[in-house]
Scaffold this motif. Sequence first.
Motif, PDB file in Angstrom:
ATOM      1  N   GLY A 263       0.817  -1.355  -0.036  1.00  0.00           N
ATOM      2  CA  GLY A 263      -0.016  -0.088  -0.046  1.00  0.00           C
ATOM      3  C   GLY A 263       1.008   1.150   0.198  1.00  0.00           C
ATOM      4  N   ARG A 264       0.302   2.220  -0.595  1.00  0.00           N
ATOM      5  CA  ARG A 264       1.259   3.464  -0.739  1.00  0.00           C
ATOM      6  C   ARG A 264       1.690   4.223   0.639  1.00  0.00           C
ATOM      7  NH1 ARG A 264      -2.584   6.769  -4.795  1.00  0.00           N
ATOM      8  NH2 ARG A 264      -4.284   5.540  -3.326  1.00  0.00           N
ATOM      9  N   VAL A 265       0.589   4.249   1.722  1.00  0.00           N
ATOM     10  CA  VAL A 265       0.962   4.999   2.904  1.00  0.00           C
ATOM     11  C   VAL A 265       1.922   4.135   3.675  1.00  0.00           C
ATOM     12  CG1 VAL A 265      -0.127   5.787   4.926  1.00  0.00           C
ATOM     13  CG2 VAL A 265      -1.112   6.384   2.678  1.00  0.00           C
ATOM     14  N   ALA A 266       1.833   2.887   3.872  1.00  0.00           N
ATOM     15  CA  ALA A 266       2.698   2.128   4.603  1.00  0.00           C
ATOM     16  C   ALA A 266       4.034   1.996   3.696  1.00  0.00           C
ATOM     17  CB  ALA A 266       2.292   0.674   4.629  1.00  0.00           C
ATOM     18  N   LEU A 311      -0.788  10.036  -4.487  1.00  0.00           N
ATOM     19  CA  LEU A 311      -1.883  10.078  -3.115  1.00  0.00           C
ATOM     20  C   LEU A 311      -2.292  11.585  -3.067  1.00  0.00           C
ATOM     21  CD1 LEU A 311       0.397   8.617  -0.268  1.00  0.00           C
ATOM     22  CD2 LEU A 311      -1.799   7.937  -0.982  1.00  0.00           C
ATOM     23  N   GLY A 312      -1.846  12.589  -3.677  1.00  0.00           N
ATOM     24  CA  GLY A 312      -2.337  14.041  -3.719  1.00  0.00           C
ATOM     25  C   GLY A 312      -3.440  14.040  -4.722  1.00  0.00           C
ATOM     26  N   GLN A 313      -3.280  13.152  -5.845  1.00  0.00           N
ATOM     27  CA  GLN A 313      -4.225  13.360  -6.863  1.00  0.00           C
ATOM     28  C   GLN A 313      -5.417  12.460  -6.343  1.00  0.00           C
ATOM     29  OE1 GLN A 313      -2.001  11.182  -9.988  1.00  0.00           O
ATOM     30  NE2 GLN A 313      -1.461  13.232 -10.765  1.00  0.00           N
ATOM     31  N   ALA A 376      -8.854   5.726  -1.503  1.00  0.00           N
ATOM     32  CA  ALA A 376      -9.496   5.074  -2.838  1.00  0.00           C
ATOM     33  C   ALA A 376      -8.825   5.628  -3.854  1.00  0.00           C
ATOM     34  CB  ALA A 376     -10.830   4.695  -2.996  1.00  0.00           C
ATOM     35  N   PRO A 377      -8.197   4.814  -5.085  1.00  0.00           N
ATOM     36  CA  PRO A 377      -7.906   5.659  -6.333  1.00  0.00           C
ATOM     37  C   PRO A 377      -8.899   6.304  -6.981  1.00  0.00           C
ATOM     38  CG  PRO A 377      -7.224   3.220  -6.107  1.00  0.00           C
ATOM     39  CD  PRO A 377      -8.196   3.645  -5.120  1.00  0.00           C
ATOM     40  N   ALA A 378      -8.503   7.356  -7.440  1.00  0.00           N
ATOM     41  CA  ALA A 378      -9.453   8.561  -8.185  1.00  0.00           C
ATOM     42  C   ALA A 378     -10.058   7.772  -9.500  1.00  0.00           C
ATOM     43  CB  ALA A 378      -9.009   9.658  -8.732  1.00  0.00           C
ATOM     44  N   ALA A 379     -11.228   8.161  -9.915  1.00  0.00           N
ATOM     45  CA  ALA A 379     -11.751   7.449 -11.079  1.00  0.00           C
ATOM     46  C   ALA A 379     -10.976   7.770 -12.326  1.00  0.00           C
ATOM     47  CB  ALA A 379     -13.353   7.886 -11.387  1.00  0.00           C
TER      48      ALA A 379
END
Length: 379
Positions: A263-266, A311-313, A376-379
Motif C-alpha cells: 500500500g502507498r501510505v505504509a 496520493l495527492g491526486q 481509494a484511487p480516483a476514477a
Amino acid sequence: MRRRRIAGYAAGHSCVDVYQGAVAALVPFLVSERAYGYAAASGIVLAASLLSSVVQPLFGALADRRAVPWLIPLSTAAAGLGIALVGADAGYPATLAAVALSGLGVAAYHPAAARLVRTAAGGPGHTAMSWFALGGNIGFACAPLLVVGALSVSGPAGWWLLAVPAAVGVVLNLPRPGRDRAGRARTAAPAGAAGAQDRRAFRQLSLVVVVRSVAFIGLSTFIALYVRERGGSGTAGALALFALFAGSAGGTLLGGRLASRWGRVATVRRAYAAAAPAVVGLLCLPLPLVYVCAALAAAALYVPFSLQVTLGQDYLPARMGTASGVTLGLTVSVGGVAGPFIGALADATSVRTALLPLAVLPLLAWALARRLPEPAPAA
C-alpha cells in the motif's frame, strides 16, 4: 500503445529534470570559478526553486481547466535555455535571472505532464507514475556528468552543449493530434467522476513532502562540497552527486512495486524510517562509504516520491493538475528556500556541521506520514 505513451512521457521528463540536477551540479563550479560564497551559491538554487514554488500550482490549475499540449515543449525549451545562459557570466543578478528562467520552465512542465500520465495510465496509476518519475530521476543522475563534460569544453560552446537535452525533449514532447485528442477526452473525466476532496489529508501530505524536500535538496546542493571538504577532488564530488541521483532513480522505481505489495501510505512510512540511518551514515562514516550511504539515502527518500503524487491526486480527485503542481512543485521547491540558511551555516562553521540537522528530517517526515489515510484511487 499505453506503455509507449508512458515511456515517451518518461523520456521527456528526463530531458527536463536534467536541468533541476544541473543547478545543484553547477554550485561547486560557481564557488571555485566565480568565487561565490556558500550562501551566494545556494541562492542560485533558491532562485530556481522559489519561482517554481510560486507558479507551479498555477500551471496545475491551468491544466485542470484546459488542455495545454503546447505548454510542455515550450517549458522544456525554457528550462534548457536558462541553464545555457548562465554561461554568459554577466554578473550575479543575471545568473539568478537565467536560473529563474530555467526554474520557470521546469515549473510549467510538471503539472501538465503528471496529469497526462495519470489519465493515460488509468486505475491507481502509481506504477505508471513511478516510471514517469524514474525518467526525471535519470535526468537528475545524468546532470553532474553532463555539466562536467560540457564545461570541459572551453568557451561558450560548452555552455550551449547543456541545451542539447532540451532540444531532444522539445522533439519528444511536440503535440501529436491523435494523442492530444485522447488527452482532451480524458481531461474532463476525473473531475466528472471525482469523489470527495480530502483537503485535510492533502495538507498533511504537503507537510510530509516539504520536510522530505528540505532533506533531499540540502543534500543534493552541498554533497559535492561536503566531499571536497573531506579531502575529495572535484571529480569525487561529482561522483557523490551522481550516486545520490542514481539512488533516487532506483528508489523511485522500487516505490511503485512496494506500493503494490504494502500500500502507498505504509510504503511511504517505512521508506522515511529507513532514510534516517542512511543520512546519518553519509555524514558520519569514512569517505569511501559516503557514496554508498548517499545512494541508500536517496533511494529511501525517493521511494515515496511518485506515491505522494498519486496520493495527492486521490485526495483531490477533481483537481489532479493542482495536486500535481503542489506535490511535484510547490512543496518540493520549498526545500530550496532552506538552501541559503544551510549555506550561511556552512560559511560560519563547516559543510558537515550545516548538514547534520538534515539527519532528523526523515524521522519528522515519518511521524507526519503516520496520520495519512490510504485513499481509494480516483476514477
